[in-house]
Design an enzyme around this catalytic site. Structure first.
Site, PDB file in Angstrom:
ATOM      1  N   ALA A 114       0.833  -1.209   0.000  1.00  0.00           N
ATOM      2  CA  ALA A 114       0.000   0.000   0.000  1.00  0.00           C
ATOM      3  C   ALA A 114       0.864   1.253   0.000  1.00  0.00           C
ATOM      4  CB  ALA A 114      -0.927  -0.002   1.204  1.00  0.00           C
ATOM      5  N   SER A 152       6.030  -0.764 -15.762  1.00  0.00           N
ATOM      6  CA  SER A 152       5.051  -0.966 -14.696  1.00  0.00           C
ATOM      7  C   SER A 152       3.700  -0.453 -15.168  1.00  0.00           C
ATOM      8  CB  SER A 152       5.492  -0.237 -13.431  1.00  0.00           C
ATOM      9  OG  SER A 152       5.609   1.148 -13.695  1.00  0.00           O
ATOM     10  N   LEU A 153       2.695  -0.569 -14.316  1.00  0.00           N
ATOM     11  CA  LEU A 153       1.348  -0.126 -14.656  1.00  0.00           C
ATOM     12  C   LEU A 153       0.957   1.080 -13.820  1.00  0.00           C
ATOM     13  CD1 LEU A 153      -0.537  -3.555 -14.775  1.00  0.00           C
ATOM     14  CD2 LEU A 153       0.251  -2.203 -16.723  1.00  0.00           C
ATOM     15  N   GLU A 176      -8.108  -9.041 -15.514  1.00  0.00           N
ATOM     16  CA  GLU A 176      -7.474 -10.223 -14.934  1.00  0.00           C
ATOM     17  C   GLU A 176      -6.922  -9.891 -13.559  1.00  0.00           C
ATOM     18  OE1 GLU A 176      -3.312 -10.876 -16.669  1.00  0.00           O
ATOM     19  OE2 GLU A 176      -4.219  -9.523 -18.139  1.00  0.00           O
ATOM     20  N   LYS A 215      -4.424  -9.178 -10.586  1.00  0.00           N
ATOM     21  CA  LYS A 215      -3.038  -8.692 -10.525  1.00  0.00           C
ATOM     22  C   LYS A 215      -2.295  -9.526  -9.489  1.00  0.00           C
ATOM     23  CE  LYS A 215      -0.239  -4.529 -10.006  1.00  0.00           C
ATOM     24  NZ  LYS A 215       0.704  -5.105  -9.018  1.00  0.00           N
ATOM     25  N   ASP A 242       0.482 -10.877  -7.040  1.00  0.00           N
ATOM     26  CA  ASP A 242       1.513 -10.261  -6.210  1.00  0.00           C
ATOM     27  C   ASP A 242       2.708 -11.206  -6.153  1.00  0.00           C
ATOM     28  OD1 ASP A 242       2.897  -8.621  -4.542  1.00  0.00           O
ATOM     29  OD2 ASP A 242       1.732  -9.068  -2.753  1.00  0.00           O
ATOM     30  N   ARG A 281      12.722  -8.648 -14.096  1.00  0.00           N
ATOM     31  CA  ARG A 281      12.478  -7.311 -14.649  1.00  0.00           C
ATOM     32  C   ARG A 281      13.630  -6.366 -14.345  1.00  0.00           C
ATOM     33  NH1 ARG A 281       7.006  -4.129 -13.314  1.00  0.00           N
ATOM     34  NH2 ARG A 281       7.827  -4.212 -11.195  1.00  0.00           N
ATOM     35  N   GLU A 301       4.242 -13.766 -14.084  1.00  0.00           N
ATOM     36  CA  GLU A 301       4.553 -13.567 -12.668  1.00  0.00           C
ATOM     37  C   GLU A 301       4.863 -14.898 -11.994  1.00  0.00           C
ATOM     38  OE1 GLU A 301       4.528 -10.004 -10.113  1.00  0.00           O
ATOM     39  OE2 GLU A 301       4.264 -10.360 -12.264  1.00  0.00           O
ATOM     40  N   TYR A 309       0.951 -13.765 -18.809  1.00  0.00           N
ATOM     41  CA  TYR A 309      -0.100 -12.796 -19.121  1.00  0.00           C
ATOM     42  C   TYR A 309       0.313 -11.739 -20.145  1.00  0.00           C
ATOM     43  CZ  TYR A 309       2.502 -10.217 -15.527  1.00  0.00           C
ATOM     44  OH  TYR A 309       3.493  -9.622 -14.785  1.00  0.00           O
ATOM     45  N   LYS A 356      -6.513  -1.155  -8.014  1.00  0.00           N
ATOM     46  CA  LYS A 356      -6.063  -1.719  -6.753  1.00  0.00           C
ATOM     47  C   LYS A 356      -7.226  -1.849  -5.766  1.00  0.00           C
ATOM     48  CE  LYS A 356      -2.302  -2.587  -6.479  1.00  0.00           C
ATOM     49  NZ  LYS A 356      -1.076  -1.885  -6.158  1.00  0.00           N
ATOM     50  N   CYS A 400       3.897  32.873   9.491  1.00  0.00           N
ATOM     51  CA  CYS A 400       4.731  31.686   9.289  1.00  0.00           C
ATOM     52  C   CYS A 400       5.298  31.218  10.629  1.00  0.00           C
ATOM     53  CB  CYS A 400       5.867  31.999   8.323  1.00  0.00           C
ATOM     54  SG  CYS A 400       7.069  30.654   8.150  1.00  0.00           S
ATOM     55  N   CYS A 457       9.409  31.736  10.507  1.00  0.00           N
ATOM     56  CA  CYS A 457      10.122  33.015  10.476  1.00  0.00           C
ATOM     57  C   CYS A 457       9.264  34.188  10.930  1.00  0.00           C
ATOM     58  CB  CYS A 457      10.673  33.297   9.073  1.00  0.00           C
ATOM     59  SG  CYS A 457       9.402  33.617   7.820  1.00  0.00           S
ATOM     60  N   CYS A 463       3.962  31.518   3.145  1.00  0.00           N
ATOM     61  CA  CYS A 463       4.835  32.456   3.849  1.00  0.00           C
ATOM     62  C   CYS A 463       5.450  33.415   2.837  1.00  0.00           C
ATOM     63  CB  CYS A 463       5.933  31.686   4.580  1.00  0.00           C
ATOM     64  SG  CYS A 463       7.299  32.712   5.168  1.00  0.00           S
ATOM     65  N   CYS A 516      13.241  32.993   5.274  1.00  0.00           N
ATOM     66  CA  CYS A 516      12.556  31.916   5.984  1.00  0.00           C
ATOM     67  C   CYS A 516      13.436  30.675   5.969  1.00  0.00           C
ATOM     68  CB  CYS A 516      11.215  31.609   5.318  1.00  0.00           C
ATOM     69  SG  CYS A 516      10.307  30.260   6.110  1.00  0.00           S
TER      70      CYS A 516
END
Length: 707
Positions: free
Chosen positions: A46, A94-95, A128, A130, A132, A151, A186, A238, A326, A431, A434, A449, A455
Site C-alpha cells: 500500500a 510498470s502499470l 485479470e 493482478k 503479487d 524485470r 509472474e 499474461y 487496486k 509563518c 520566520c 509564507c 525563511c
C-alpha cells in the site's frame, strides 16, 4: 519515514507538487532495491502503491506534470551484480494505478479521447487478477527456452535461466510457437505452499519468510538452482515482449494462444465489453480474493485490440492502454492529538495531524495529512461542505484511511466523542518558522509564507531540492547533510556548496571532525561537488527550484533555448506578459502564462536572480542537444490547428515529437509548419501573415511517411 510527505495533493500548488514528486525519490530508490533486489521490503504494498497514486493524483490536478517520475524509481531496482545482466529488447514497464470506479472511468475516457473514439464506439478490455509476485521474462527460440530474466529496473534484468527451468509451470519446449517468443508473467507461491515452506524453515532453524511474494522472489533469485528447485514456485503468463510474429490480433486471443502453447494463464481473465462489465468483474474477483489460494492486490485492465494498444503507446513509465485497479485499504479510528504546520520550499503552510499511533492496513500510523485550512473547516475548494460540514479539532477522534496514499488521510470525525470544550482550529496567518505574514492569494488553496529567502524552512527545502536526485544529485550531500550545513552556517544558498572547500582551505579538518565524517568521506564529498560543476542545462533549470518548473518543463525550456546564456538573456529580456521574448516563451507547447510568469519573475527578482547568477559563476553548463532524427521534420517547429480527422491532437503531437519535431502551441515567426484541419481560424491567418508554410493533415501524414 514516510511521514515527511504530508502535503496534500488537493492543496498543492504546481511548484510544490513537483517538489513532492522528487522528494519521494530517495525512499523509492531504497524501496525498489529492498523489494526487487534484496527481497526484504520495508514498505508495504500500500505504501509503495501510494507513490503511483500520488503521481496519478498530481497528473490529474496538473496534466502538464505527466511523466515527471523517473522510470528508474517506478520500475524496480538495478540488477544484482551477482547475476549476469540481460538487456530487455522491449522494456518491462510498470502499470499505472486506479483506486476508484471514477479512476477507471477516467482511464477508459482517456483512451477514447486519445484515439478519437465516440462514446458509443466499442472499446473492449480484458480484466485479470493482478498477481503479487515477481515479474519474469522467458525467451524461446525455435520453441526452446533459451533465457529467463527478472524485470530488474525495466531495461536491464538478471539472468535466472537455470532457476526458471526448475519451475514446473514453465515449459522447456513449445510446439507451434513463433520462431522468437518472449513470454512475460509472474512467479508466485500459493498460500498452502508458503505455509509448508515456512514450516520447513523453522524446523531447520532458519528465518521464515515474511510473505509469499518475498518467498517467491528469494527462491527465484538463488545463485544455486538446486535451492530454487526445492521451492514450490508457480508461474502465470499474461504478456509478451519480442515476437517474430503476432500471437493473435487481440489481448484475449493472445492469452488463449499462450494457454494453447502450454503456459498457465489465470482462469479469471475475462473479456469485458463495457465499463460496467469491467467493474462488475473487479468486484467478482475481489469477493473471491480470500479463497483464491494466492495473493492478488487488484485487477488489471488492458485494451483488447492490439492495434489500438500500438496506437495508444506508452508514457515514459506506463502504457496508456493498461491500468491496475487496486483493492481498497483499511480504515481505523484514533485520536488527533495535535495539528502542526509544516512550511515547504515555496512557502506553503501544510497542516499535519499528529495521531495516537494506530495500525492501518498492517502499518502503524502516527501522522495524517489535513490538506489545507478549508479541509480542516469541513469545506472543499469551492466552499461546499465535506464530511457533512464537520470541522476537525485537536483532541477529536478521527477515522484514518490509507487508500494508496503515502500519507494517511482523515476520512471522518466522530462528533459523539468530541470534548465539549474543544475549540475550532484557527489556521495561522503568520509563518511558524520566520514570523512573516502568510497570505492566501485568490484562487490558491494554500496559504504561503512571504518571507522568501529569510525563511529558514524555505531556504532548507530549496537546498534539499537542489541536491535531490533529479537535480544536482551530489553524492554524500543529501537532505540530512544539507540541514546540518545550513544550521552551522556553512551553506545558505546553492552557490555556497561550490565554495565550501575553498572557504575552509583544504576543508578536511573541519569536516572530518564532525560526527559521521572522516578524512576519506570528506574528500569524497569535495570530489563529488567538483564533479557536478559541469551540469546539463535541463538539470540546472530544474535544480533552481523556480515555482511551477518541474523536470518535464525544465526539459521543455532547455530543448527550446539550448544554451544557458540564451535562456538567461531571454528570461531577462522578457517583460511581464509582453514583448517578443515573452511571446516566444508562451509559444513553447506545455508552457502557459503561470509557468512563464514564474520563470521570468525569478530572473527579474533581485535577490533570487543574484543567487542564480552567483551559482552559475561556479558552473559549466552543458548545452542541450536538439532532438536528432533522420526524419524530414526533425528540428522543425510544428503547430497543429483546427480539427484533425485521422488522428487525435494528442496522437499527432506524440508522433511529431517522436520524429524530432518541436510542437508549439502558437504560431510565431519561428514556426516552420502549420498543420491546419477544418475549422482553422486565427492561427491560419497569422501563419499566412508571417509566411509560414500551411499544409493539411493528409500532406502532413504523407510528409512523415504515416499511413
Amino acid at each position: 519515514m514516510i511521514e515527511q510527505f504530508s502535503r496534500p495533493v488537493e492543496a498543492l500548488g504546481k511548484e510544490t507538487a513537483k517538489k513532492e514528486l522528487h522528494e519521494l525519490e530517495a525512499i523509492l530508490e531504497r524501496a525498489n532495491k529492498a523489494y526487487h533486489l534484496d527481497d526484504e521490503p520495508f514498505l508495504t504494498d500500500a505504501e509503495f502503491d501510494a507513490l503511483k497514486r500520488r503521481a496519478f493524483d498530481i497528473e490529474k490536478k496538473y496534466p502538464e506534470l505527466k511523466e515527471l517520475f523517473s522510470p528508474e524509481f517506478m520500475l524496480g531496482a538495478r540488477p544484482n551484480e551477482r547475476f549476469e545482466r540481460v538487456n530487455h529488447a522491449v522494456r518491462m514497464l510498470s502499470l499505472g494505478n486506479g483506486f476508484s470506479d471514477e479512476n477507471i472511468a477516467d482511464f477508459v475516457e482517456r483512451m477514447r479521447s486519445y484515439l478519437g473514439l465516440a462514446a458509443e464506439a466499442p472499446l473492449p478490455c480484458t480484466a485479470e487478477p493482478k498477481i503479487d509476485g515477481l515479474s519474469l521474462s522467458l525467451r524461446y527460440e525455435n520453441g526452446v527456452l533459451v533465457q529467463a530474466a527478472t524485470r530488474g529496473d525495466g531495461a536491464v534484468g538478471e539472468n535466472v535461466t537455470e532457476n526458471a527451468r526448475t519451475i514446473a509451470d514453465i515449459p522447456q519446449k513449445l510446439t507451434g510457437a513463433p520462431d522468437v517468443l518472449e513470454v512475460r508473467g509472474e512467479v508466485y507461491m500459493s498460500h498452502e505452499d508458503f505455509a509448508a515452506l515456512n514450516a520447513r524453515q523453522l524446523e531447520k532453524g532458519d528465518k521464515p519468510f515474511a510473505n509469499p511474494r518475498n518467498a517467491a522472489a528469494g527462491s527465484l533469485r538463488q545463485l544455486d538452482a538446486r535451492i530454487t528447485a526445492a521451492r514450490p514456485l508457480r508461474f502465470f503468463a499474461y504478456a509478451w515482449g519480442v515476437l517474430s510474429e503476432p500471437l493473435a490480433a487481440t489481448q484475449f486471443g493472445s492469452i488463449k494462444r499462450l494457454k494453447a502453447l502450454g503456459f498457465q494463464t489465470n482462469p479469471l481473465t475475462k473479456l469485458c465489453e463495457s465499463l460496467p462489465e469491467m467493474l462488475a468483474h473487479y468486484r467478482a474477483i475481489e469477493a473471491q480474493r480470500a479463497t483464491l489460494g494466492y495473493d492478488i492486490d487488484g485487477v488489471v485492465y488492458k485494451a483488447n485490440d492490439l492495434a489500438l494498444q500500438a496506437r495508444l503507446g506508452f508514457r515514459s513509465t506506463t502504457p496508456r492502454w493498461a491500468l491496475a485497479h487496486k483493492f481498497p485499504a483499511e480504515l481505523a479510528w484514533t485520536r488527533l492529538e495535535k495539528i502542526e504546520i509544516q512550511v515547504g520550499r515555496t512557502g506553503a503552510l501544510s497542516p499535519v495531524a499528529r495521531l495516537t499511533p494506530v495500525t492501518v492496513g498492517g502499518v502503524v500510523v502516527s501522522n495524517a495529512t489535513l490538506h489545507n485550512e478549508d479541509y480542516i473547516a469541513g469545506r472543499d475548494s469551492k466552499g461546499e461542505e465535506i464530511r457533512g460540514g464537520k470541522d476537525i479539532r485537536e483532541g477529536d477522534w478521527v477515522q484514518v484511511y490509507r487508500a494508496g496514499d503515502v500519507i494517511p488521510k482523515v476520512a471522518d470525525v466522530d462528533l459523539a466523542r468530541r470534548d465539549p470544550g474543544a475549540e475550532p482550529y484557527t489556521f495561522p496567518h503568520l509563518c511558524p518558522e520566520c514570523g512573516s505574514e502568510a497570505i492566501r492569494e485568490e484562487g490558491d488553496a494554500v496559504r504561503r509564507c512571504t518571507g522568501g529567502l529569510i525563511c529558514p524552512a524555505q531556504a532548507v527545502e530549496k537546498l534539499k531540492h537542489f541536491v535531490s536526485r533529479a537535480a544536482f544529485d551530489i553524492e554524500g550531500l543529501g537532505a540530512k547533510q544539507v540541514e546540518a550545513f545550513y544550521k552551522d552556517g556553512w551553506v545558505k544558498e546553492p552557490a555556497d556548496i561550490f565554495t565550501l572547500q575553498e572557504r575552509f582551505g583544504s576543508g578536511l579538518q573541519q569536516l572530518k571532525n564532525r560526527d559521521g565524517w572522516g578524512e576519506k568521506s570528506a574528500q569524497n564529498l569535495f570530489d563529488a561537488i567538483a564533479e557536478k560543476r559541469a551540469i546539463p542545462l535541463a538539470k540546472l533549470i530544474f535544480a533552481l527550484g523556480i515555482r511551477h518548473v518541474g523536470e518535464s518543463s525544465a526539459q521543455l525550456l532547455a530543448t527550446h533555448y539550448l544554451s544557458w546564456d540564451r535562456f538567461v538573456d531571454a528570461m531577462t529580456t522578457a517583460g511581464p506578459c509582453e514583448g517578443a521574448e515573452w511571446d516566444e516563451l508562451l509559444s513553447i507547447d506545455g508552457v502557459g502564462e503561470t509557468l512563464g510568469r514564474s520563470v521570468v519573475s525569478a530572473f527579474h527578482d533581485g535577490p533570487e536572480r543574484d543567487a542564480i547568477l552567483r551559482l552559475a559563476a561556479h558552473l559549466t553548463v552543458q548545452d542541450a542537444t536538439p532532438p536528432s532524427s533522420e526524419s524530414p521534420v526533425s528540428g522543425l517547429t510544428v503547430v497543429f490547428t483546427g480539427t484533425l480527422e485521422r488522428m487525435t491532437r494528442a496522437e499527432a503531437k506524440a508522433r511529431a515529437e517522436a520524429l524530432g519535431a518541436k510542437v508549439a502551441g502558437s504560431v510565431s515567426a519561428k514556426t516552420n509548419i502549420l498543420v491546419a484541419g477544418p475549422g482553422a481560424g486565427s492561427k491560419a491567418k497569422k501563419a499566412a501573415d508571417l509566411g509560414v508554410k500551411v499544409i493539411d493533415e493528409d500532406t502532413w501524414l504523407s510528409m512523415i511517411g504515416a499511413t
